[in-house]
Design an enzyme around this catalytic site. Structure first.
Site, PDB file in Angstrom:
ATOM      1  CG  HIS A 143      -2.104  -0.930   1.009  1.00  0.00           C
ATOM      2  ND1 HIS A 143      -3.405  -0.497   0.942  1.00  0.00           N
ATOM      3  CD2 HIS A 143      -2.152  -2.276   0.859  1.00  0.00           C
ATOM      4  CE1 HIS A 143      -4.212  -1.533   0.772  1.00  0.00           C
ATOM      5  NE2 HIS A 143      -3.469  -2.624   0.719  1.00  0.00           N
ATOM      6  CG  ASP A 144       4.930   3.431   1.574  1.00  0.00           C
ATOM      7  OD1 ASP A 144       4.409   4.546   1.373  1.00  0.00           O
ATOM      8  OD2 ASP A 144       6.137   3.297   1.840  1.00  0.00           O
ATOM      9  N   GLY A 187       5.275   5.507  -4.327  1.00  0.00           N
ATOM     10  CA  GLY A 187       6.601   4.963  -4.158  1.00  0.00           C
ATOM     11  C   GLY A 187       6.850   4.641  -2.695  1.00  0.00           C
ATOM     12  CG  ASP A 214       6.632   8.284  -0.313  1.00  0.00           C
ATOM     13  OD1 ASP A 214       5.771   7.423  -0.016  1.00  0.00           O
ATOM     14  OD2 ASP A 214       6.354   9.350  -0.900  1.00  0.00           O
ATOM     15  CG  HIS A 271      -3.314 -12.364  -1.046  1.00  0.00           C
ATOM     16  ND1 HIS A 271      -4.215 -12.078  -2.042  1.00  0.00           N
ATOM     17  CD2 HIS A 271      -2.965 -11.158  -0.501  1.00  0.00           C
ATOM     18  CE1 HIS A 271      -4.417 -10.766  -2.100  1.00  0.00           C
ATOM     19  NE2 HIS A 271      -3.665 -10.191  -1.179  1.00  0.00           N
ATOM     20  CB  THR A 272       0.874 -17.676   1.606  1.00  0.00           C
ATOM     21  OG1 THR A 272       0.896 -18.967   2.211  1.00  0.00           O
ATOM     22  CG2 THR A 272       2.033 -16.861   2.154  1.00  0.00           C
ATOM     23  CG  ASP A 276       2.685 -22.468   3.275  1.00  0.00           C
ATOM     24  OD1 ASP A 276       1.853 -21.765   2.645  1.00  0.00           O
ATOM     25  OD2 ASP A 276       2.354 -23.231   4.210  1.00  0.00           O
TER      26      ASP A 276
END
Length: 325
Positions: A66-67, A72, A74, A193-194, A253
């Site tokens: 999300h950053d 970028g 930051d 998303h594991t 995993d």
């Protein structure tokens, strides 16, 4: 990486991709003579937070996406604006968990309690270190992180445009391609998303009235569909959620990819990686060979960490991660 919009433009491409001078400053030993214990200090905080709540690892890992995919890498996602116009209050970022932010703030406080490190380590670098530690401490690959980022000063709600959980392969490739990431990078990063979970609004569209004459998404495993409908009935509890990886939800995993093979991808943007023949071979490779997934994930995370890097000329080391200096 749920609850995202897709914005594709040459402006985004030119704005996000780091100039050579910015990426050149990144190196694993950047803090060797500035704050030599930076990584061990951050890791100690991540360990402590993970002992307190299982949400900590996926929450900290999610912050880096999300950053870095917005303005970028930051730490603009951390900024709190007095007028409410900031990234974390956008619809896409409202699903970010407070535990992820708390990891970064506690790590910053721990670093600043060390006289040698005080106000020397950027919040952007802390996010990158914490994400790596969340992966390693959850059983994923260990890797060196490149450091030397400066923090940005700007955070706008309107800047947040990320892939929707309903995105198809073309939309995913376009979004990630706009910031220099390949299809293999995108699939490997989706493997994050594991670990973690998603609220019912992120996938409820797949369970009921999917399309005309289709009561549910046909790519869903029937048993999984029944399970999800029990978790998220039509009028669901707003707090209801499901794990992104039903097999090993707290372990990093390759089970996520094995789940896709069985029609057990939670989000539409997860399952499409297997249903679309153009990406299926990579899913099959990662499902069969965990080391191949780990290697690709490390490569993709390194590339992700180079997006939009700020320098001393256009950034700063924030004294408080929530506010520009």
């Amino acid at each position: 990486m749920e609850n995202f919009h897709v914005l594709l433009s040459f402006f985004l491409l030119s704005f996000i991709i780091s100039p050579p001078t910015a990426t050149a400053q990144l190196r694993p030993n950047y803090y060797a003579n500035i704050c030599p214990n930076v990584e061990s200090i951050v890791r100690g905080v991540v360990i402590q937070k993970m002992q307190q709540t299982p949400i900590a690892a996926p929450a900290a890992l999610r912050l880096i996406f999300h950053d870095c995919l917005v303005r970028g890498c930051d730490a603009s996602v951390m900024i709190i604006s007095p007028n409410g116009d900031d990234e974390w209050r956008s619809p896409e970022d409202m699903t970010l968990k407070p535990d992820g932010f708390d990891v970064i703030l506690k790590a910053k406080a721990a670093l600043d309690s060390n006289p040698r490190c005080r106000n020397k380590v950027s919040c952007a670098d802390i996010i990158v270190i914490a994400a790596r530690d969340a992966v390693v401490l959850s059983g994923g690959p260990s890797y060196q992180v490149e450091l030397g980022r400066y923090d940005g000063r700007i955070s706008r709600t309107s800047s947040v445009h990320l892939p929707l959980p309903t995105a198809n392969l073309d939309q995913l490739n376009a979004m990630f391609g706009a910031v220099g990431l390949s299809q293999i990078d995108m699939i490997a990063l989706s493997g994050a998303h594991t670990i973690g979970a998603a609220g019912c609004p992120s996938f409820i569209n797949r369970l009921y009235n999917y399309a005309p004459n289709r009561p549910s998404d046909p790519s869903l495993n029937p048993g999984f569909l029944f399970q999800l409908q029990r978790t998220c009935p039509r009028f669901f509890n707003p707090a209801a959620f499901a794990f992104l990886d039903q097999s090993t939800p707290s372990r990093f995993d390759n089970a996520y990819f094995q789940n896709l093979q069985r029609g057990m991808g939670l989000l539409g943007s997860d399952q499409v990686l297997y249903t679309d023949p153009r990406s299926r071979n990579t899913v099959n490779l990662f499902a069969a060979n965990q080391q191949a997934f780990f290697n690709a994930f490390v490569t993709a995370m390194t590339k992700l960490g180079r997006i939009g890097v700020k320098t001393a000329a256009n950034g700063e080391i924030r004294r408080d991660c929530g506010f520009p200096n």
